[in-house]
Write a protein that holds these residues in place. Structure first.
Motif, PDB file in Angstrom:
ATOM      1  N   VAL A  96     -58.211 -22.855  34.569  1.00  0.00           N
ATOM      2  CA  VAL A  96     -56.777 -22.580  34.419  1.00  0.00           C
ATOM      3  C   VAL A  96     -56.567 -21.186  33.846  1.00  0.00           C
ATOM      4  CG1 VAL A  96     -54.625 -23.352  33.333  1.00  0.00           C
ATOM      5  CG2 VAL A  96     -56.288 -25.044  34.128  1.00  0.00           C
ATOM      6  N   PHE A  97     -57.466 -20.763  32.976  1.00  0.00           N
ATOM      7  CA  PHE A  97     -57.365 -19.447  32.349  1.00  0.00           C
ATOM      8  C   PHE A  97     -57.493 -18.323  33.377  1.00  0.00           C
ATOM      9  CE2 PHE A  97     -58.886 -15.859  29.801  1.00  0.00           C
ATOM     10  CZ  PHE A  97     -58.032 -15.910  28.708  1.00  0.00           C
ATOM     11  N   PHE A  98     -58.403 -18.507  34.357  1.00  0.00           N
ATOM     12  CA  PHE A  98     -58.722 -17.420  35.275  1.00  0.00           C
ATOM     13  C   PHE A  98     -58.023 -17.482  36.639  1.00  0.00           C
ATOM     14  CE2 PHE A  98     -62.963 -17.150  32.952  1.00  0.00           C
ATOM     15  CZ  PHE A  98     -62.668 -15.947  32.357  1.00  0.00           C
TER      16      PHE A  98
ATOM     17  N   GLU B 123     -49.850 -20.289  38.962  1.00  0.00           N
ATOM     18  CA  GLU B 123     -48.908 -19.176  39.091  1.00  0.00           C
ATOM     19  C   GLU B 123     -48.426 -18.647  37.741  1.00  0.00           C
ATOM     20  OE1 GLU B 123     -47.031 -20.147  43.467  1.00  0.00           O
ATOM     21  OE2 GLU B 123     -46.114 -21.161  41.732  1.00  0.00           O
ATOM     22  N   PHE B 124     -49.160 -18.997  36.672  1.00  0.00           N
ATOM     23  CA  PHE B 124     -48.788 -18.459  35.368  1.00  0.00           C
ATOM     24  C   PHE B 124     -49.051 -16.951  35.351  1.00  0.00           C
ATOM     25  CE2 PHE B 124     -50.869 -22.628  33.783  1.00  0.00           C
ATOM     26  CZ  PHE B 124     -49.821 -23.374  34.291  1.00  0.00           C
ATOM     27  N   PRO B 125     -48.214 -16.188  34.699  1.00  0.00           N
ATOM     28  CA  PRO B 125     -48.476 -14.750  34.591  1.00  0.00           C
ATOM     29  C   PRO B 125     -49.693 -14.472  33.720  1.00  0.00           C
ATOM     30  CG  PRO B 125     -46.617 -15.371  33.210  1.00  0.00           C
ATOM     31  CD  PRO B 125     -46.962 -16.586  34.020  1.00  0.00           C
ATOM     32  N   ARG B 126     -50.339 -13.355  33.962  1.00  0.00           N
ATOM     33  CA  ARG B 126     -51.432 -12.894  33.121  1.00  0.00           C
ATOM     34  C   ARG B 126     -50.912 -11.794  32.188  1.00  0.00           C
ATOM     35  NH1 ARG B 126     -54.103 -13.531  38.262  1.00  0.00           N
ATOM     36  NH2 ARG B 126     -55.772 -15.086  38.133  1.00  0.00           N
TER      37      ARG B 126
ATOM     38  N   PHE C  87     -49.801 -24.304  30.498  1.00  0.00           N
ATOM     39  CA  PHE C  87     -51.268 -24.255  30.552  1.00  0.00           C
ATOM     40  C   PHE C  87     -51.839 -25.606  30.119  1.00  0.00           C
ATOM     41  CE2 PHE C  87     -55.550 -23.450  29.302  1.00  0.00           C
ATOM     42  CZ  PHE C  87     -55.966 -22.272  29.871  1.00  0.00           C
ATOM     43  N   ILE C  88     -51.361 -26.109  29.004  1.00  0.00           N
ATOM     44  CA  ILE C  88     -51.838 -27.379  28.452  1.00  0.00           C
ATOM     45  C   ILE C  88     -51.569 -28.530  29.423  1.00  0.00           C
ATOM     46  CG2 ILE C  88     -51.472 -29.071  26.605  1.00  0.00           C
ATOM     47  CD1 ILE C  88     -50.867 -26.623  24.769  1.00  0.00           C
ATOM     48  N   GLU C  89     -50.393 -28.506  30.061  1.00  0.00           N
ATOM     49  CA  GLU C  89     -50.026 -29.570  30.994  1.00  0.00           C
ATOM     50  C   GLU C  89     -50.938 -29.580  32.222  1.00  0.00           C
ATOM     51  OE1 GLU C  89     -46.127 -31.098  33.578  1.00  0.00           O
ATOM     52  OE2 GLU C  89     -45.958 -29.361  32.252  1.00  0.00           O
ATOM     53  N   LEU C  90     -51.195 -28.391  32.801  1.00  0.00           N
ATOM     54  CA  LEU C  90     -52.059 -28.324  33.978  1.00  0.00           C
ATOM     55  C   LEU C  90     -53.490 -28.703  33.623  1.00  0.00           C
ATOM     56  CD1 LEU C  90     -52.569 -27.683  36.928  1.00  0.00           C
ATOM     57  CD2 LEU C  90     -52.769 -25.254  36.336  1.00  0.00           C
ATOM     58  N   ARG C  91     -53.966 -28.261  32.483  1.00  0.00           N
ATOM     59  CA  ARG C  91     -55.324 -28.617  32.051  1.00  0.00           C
ATOM     60  C   ARG C  91     -55.471 -30.137  31.928  1.00  0.00           C
ATOM     61  NH1 ARG C  91     -56.901 -26.376  26.335  1.00  0.00           N
ATOM     62  NH2 ARG C  91     -55.272 -27.873  25.796  1.00  0.00           N
ATOM     63  N   ALA C  92     -54.480 -30.785  31.333  1.00  0.00           N
ATOM     64  CA  ALA C  92     -54.525 -32.243  31.163  1.00  0.00           C
ATOM     65  C   ALA C  92     -54.512 -32.957  32.511  1.00  0.00           C
ATOM     66  CB  ALA C  92     -53.342 -32.699  30.306  1.00  0.00           C
TER      67      ALA C  92
END
Length: 256
Positions: A196-198, A218-221, A230-235
């Protein structure tokens, strides 16, 4: 640049099933692709096939329309271990591939220093490998891979052997470098958080070696692990992987 994978299968004679089954992917220039999935799902095998270190049982991988039939300078691999040459200095490790490619001494020097500065190791250019920490060795390996300026950078769990603090530091550096270089990256990881980070896209493989899901990120970097999205997608991804593991366990139970 485009990398296409069409109806790819890989079966090893020692196995009773295919390691990879009917993989179809298209990767565009500048994309950061992460591949996740349970242990044994064929992630590293897929990277080795793209690298040309293995050949498919069936199907085809093409880079810019040309079938991949072996290793080549248009695809550089960064492995779990740094694989540096211990008898060479940091700078000469980075220069090694450039020398093989026939670059002039001046170009070798300029390119090596450019990428050592990018990974914040210019002041360590004359050090030997045994004088470096594990994280520093991986940064040298990254500089060496980037210096070759391949069309695709293939990364096989490059942080797996590092402690969490060092991994987190290197993640930030990789993210910063990717934002600067826009390099096309194919990244294998066991870490959902890392993916998710990359990633621009996350490809999930099942235990049976099939693509079961694809997720656009589609999160901005720059990205931050504390971000609620981020937390929601990771879960959600962890939940999906858990389902795949449970399916595999149930299948093993039913077959016994």
């Amino acid at each position: 640049m485009s990398l296409t994978i069409e109806h790819l299968y890989k079966h090893f004679p020692s196995s009773t099933r295919s390691t990879l089954e009917d993989i179809n992917l298209e990767i565009c220039e500048g994309e950061f692709i992460c591949v996740i999935g349970p242990s044994g799902c064929g992630k590293t095998t897929l990277l080795n096939l793209i690298a040309g270190l293995e050949l498919p049982t069936k199907g085809e991988i093409k880079l810019d329309g040309n079938a991949i039939t072996g290793a080549g300078p248009d695809r550089v691999v960064m492995f779990q271990e740094s694989a540096l040459f211990p008898w060479l200095s940091v700078a000469n490790n980075v220069k090694f591939g450039l020398k093989i490619a026939g670059k002039s001494k001046q170009e070798q020097e300029q390119t090596a220093m450019h990428y050592l500065k990018l990974v914040q190791l210019a002041h360590f250019k004359d050090y030997r490998c045994h004088e470096l920490s594990g994280g520093m060795k991986q940064r040298v390996a990254l500089a060496r891979a980037l210096a070759l300026d391949s069309k695709v950078l293939l990364m096989d769990e490059p942080f797996a052997a590092l402690d969490k603090q060092t991994r987190n530091m290197l993640r930030d550096e990789i993210q910063s470098i990717f934002m600067k270089t826009k390099k096309t990256v194919f990244f294998i990881t066991h870490s959902v958080e890392e993916a998710v980070f990359f990633a621009d896209r996350i490809i999930m493989l099942s235990v049976t070696g099939k693509v079961v899901s694809e997720f656009k990120v589609e999160f901005p970097r720059p990205r931050h692990i504390e971000n609620p999205d981020f937390i929601e997608l990771r879960a959600m991804l962890l939940k999906e992987i858990r389902k795949e593991v449970e399916k595999s366990a149930q299948s093993e139970y039913d077959n016994n």
